[in-house]
Design a protein around this motif. Structure first.
Motif, PDB file in Angstrom:
ATOM      1  N   ALA A 229       0.852  -1.193   0.000  1.00 48.18           N
ATOM      2  CA  ALA A 229       0.000   0.000   0.000  1.00 48.18           C
ATOM      3  C   ALA A 229       0.882   1.236   0.000  1.00 48.18           C
ATOM      4  CB  ALA A 229      -0.916   0.012   1.212  1.00 48.18           C
ATOM      5  N   PHE A 230       0.545   2.168  -0.858  1.00 53.58           N
ATOM      6  CA  PHE A 230       1.257   3.448  -0.946  1.00 53.58           C
ATOM      7  C   PHE A 230       0.275   4.536  -0.535  1.00 53.58           C
ATOM      8  CE2 PHE A 230       2.385   7.312  -3.255  1.00 53.58           C
ATOM      9  CZ  PHE A 230       3.763   7.393  -3.125  1.00 53.58           C
ATOM     10  N   LEU A 231       0.552   5.216   0.574  1.00 55.93           N
ATOM     11  CA  LEU A 231      -0.323   6.287   1.043  1.00 55.93           C
ATOM     12  C   LEU A 231       0.254   7.616   0.600  1.00 55.93           C
ATOM     13  CD1 LEU A 231      -1.182   5.120   4.687  1.00 55.93           C
ATOM     14  CD2 LEU A 231      -2.530   4.863   2.597  1.00 55.93           C
ATOM     15  N   ASN A 232      -0.493   8.318  -0.239  1.00 63.28           N
ATOM     16  CA  ASN A 232      -0.026   9.581  -0.800  1.00 63.28           C
ATOM     17  C   ASN A 232      -0.626  10.755  -0.020  1.00 63.28           C
ATOM     18  OD1 ASN A 232       1.422  10.876  -3.188  1.00 63.28           O
ATOM     19  ND2 ASN A 232      -0.573  11.894  -3.240  1.00 63.28           N
ATOM     20  N   PHE A 233       0.196  11.353   0.843  1.00 65.99           N
ATOM     21  CA  PHE A 233      -0.220  12.518   1.606  1.00 65.99           C
ATOM     22  C   PHE A 233       0.213  13.761   0.842  1.00 65.99           C
ATOM     23  CE2 PHE A 233       0.359   9.103   4.723  1.00 65.99           C
ATOM     24  CZ  PHE A 233      -0.870   9.136   5.366  1.00 65.99           C
ATOM     25  N   GLY A 234      -0.533  14.087  -0.189  1.00 63.94           N
ATOM     26  CA  GLY A 234      -0.216  15.230  -1.035  1.00 63.94           C
ATOM     27  C   GLY A 234      -1.284  16.293  -0.902  1.00 63.94           C
ATOM     28  N   THR A 235      -1.626  16.917  -2.038  1.00 60.91           N
ATOM     29  CA  THR A 235      -2.714  17.900  -2.026  1.00 60.91           C
ATOM     30  C   THR A 235      -3.976  17.251  -1.476  1.00 60.91           C
ATOM     31  OG1 THR A 235      -1.746  19.003  -3.928  1.00 60.91           O
ATOM     32  CG2 THR A 235      -4.058  19.485  -3.432  1.00 60.91           C
TER      33      THR A 235
ATOM     34  N   GLY B   7       4.078  11.240  -1.088  1.00 59.77           N
ATOM     35  CA  GLY B   7       3.499  12.571  -1.214  1.00 59.77           C
ATOM     36  C   GLY B   7       4.368  13.615  -0.538  1.00 59.77           C
ATOM     37  N   GLY B   8       3.982  14.869  -0.727  1.00 56.48           N
ATOM     38  CA  GLY B   8       4.794  15.966  -0.210  1.00 56.48           C
ATOM     39  C   GLY B   8       5.028  15.913   1.284  1.00 56.48           C
ATOM     40  N   MET B   9       4.029  15.478   2.042  1.00 50.53           N
ATOM     41  CA  MET B   9       4.162  15.455   3.494  1.00 50.53           C
ATOM     42  C   MET B   9       5.203  14.439   3.944  1.00 50.53           C
ATOM     43  SD  MET B   9       0.952  15.936   6.000  1.00 50.53           S
ATOM     44  CE  MET B   9       0.450  14.252   6.291  1.00 50.53           C
ATOM     45  N   ALA B  10       5.399  13.375   3.162  1.00 46.63           N
ATOM     46  CA  ALA B  10       6.370  12.345   3.520  1.00 46.63           C
ATOM     47  C   ALA B  10       7.805  12.846   3.431  1.00 46.63           C
ATOM     48  CB  ALA B  10       6.196  11.121   2.638  1.00 46.63           C
TER      49      ALA B  10
END
Length: 304
Positions: free
Chosen positions: A136-142, A250-253
């Protein structure tokens, strides 16, 4: 007359709101070359730019290329290659796959950008072949979404909505979400929502963690809200798909280890109250997405 060798190279293109990046991949999954150009607005410009940056990585020789894969924001029909509503690029409706194929003469495949990044991260962390089992890839982006990969194959679901965890409305503060619901997880733990909740720094997450560690009351409250929502997101994905690896992207990572530390602390807190969760050992499954590799472009290439 010698026989022409079959094309073995693949190109992956990652379409973003500010840049479009391409990677040339060989048959072993190695990145041979990358290029990036600024993104421009409008349907015609997007196609021109995809073709241009793809041409750069293969020196304009598409005869060497077996396929072009594209990862893009928006609503993607991965079967037809049609894309709707790339808001940041002013795209309303675009036959992206067919148009790129027409321009390059190479079969083209289009994936959602989070799905492409999920596959790319799984391949990079797997050393050139995808990590086995469910990833699983969690994308914490926009926004907030998950990409799901099983044994190197993307999981789309019946309508392509697999992994849309950001719009599960379980967050207790019940903030209004652009999707029309209240309490979506995305309203608290996406990169954009953290910037809204903690507007005093850019990027917001590193500063928020730093200030919370100093026990500043407001920072502690906001970080607690954000990390609880991240914990809920991880539990939902873990308990529904049981992935062996959960990649934070994502950006937050880009916050790096400090983000992993606060998430781990939240998951351990939950484990202390629940033997079932303790048996899952979710913190041991967490990985940060590789920051030194164009995972979106790599995943798009592999998916094609």
């Amino acid at each position: 007359m010698s026989e022409q060798k079959p094309a073995t190279l693949r190109i992956g293109v990652d379409v973003g709101g500010t840049k479009i990046e391409a990677a040339l991949i060989d048959e072993l999954g190695r990145v041979l070359r990358t290029e990036r150009i600024p993104a421009r607005h409008g349907e015609e410009a997007v196609i021109d730019d995809i073709v241009a940056v793809a041409g750069q990585v293969c020196d304009g020789d598409f005869n060497r290329v077996a396929s072009v894969g594209i990862g893009t924001p928006g609503q993607v029909d991965y079967v037809s290659g049609h894309v709707d509503n790339i808001v940041n690029l002013g795209v309303t409706s675009l036959d992206m796959g067919p148009l790129v194929e027409q321009r390059t003469g190479v079969p083209a495949h289009v994936e959602n950008d989070v799905n492409a990044a999920a596959l790319g991260a799984a391949v990079v962390l797997g050393g050139g072949t995808s990590l086995p089992g469910v990833v699983a890839f969690l994308n914490f982006g926009t926004g907030l979404a998950a990409g799901l990969v099983q044994d190197g194959v993307l999981m789309h679901g019946a309508s392509g909505a697999a992994g849309e965890v950001g719009h599960i409305p379980v967050e207790p503060h019940r903030f209004k979400c652009p999707c029309g619901q209240y309490g979506c997880l995305e309203t608290v733990c996406s990169g954009a929502s953290v910037a809204r909740l903690w507007p005093s720094a850019n990027p917001a997450m590193p500063d928020l963690i730093r200030r919370a560690k100093k026990r500043e009351a407001k920072a502690v409250d906001v970080l607690d809200m954000v990390v609880r929502a991240i914990g809920d997101t991880i539990q939902i994905v873990a308990q529904s798909m049981d992935p062996s690896v959960i990649i934070l992207g994502g950006g937050m990572a880009k916050t790096g280890d400090p983000l992993v530390e606060v998430i781990t602390a939240e998951l351990r807190r939950r484990e202390s109250q629940c033997r079932f969760l303790a048996s899952l050992d979710l913190p041991s499954r967490l990985r940060l997405a590789p920051l030194n590799q164009p995972v979106g472009a790599i995943g798009a290439a592999v998916a094609a």
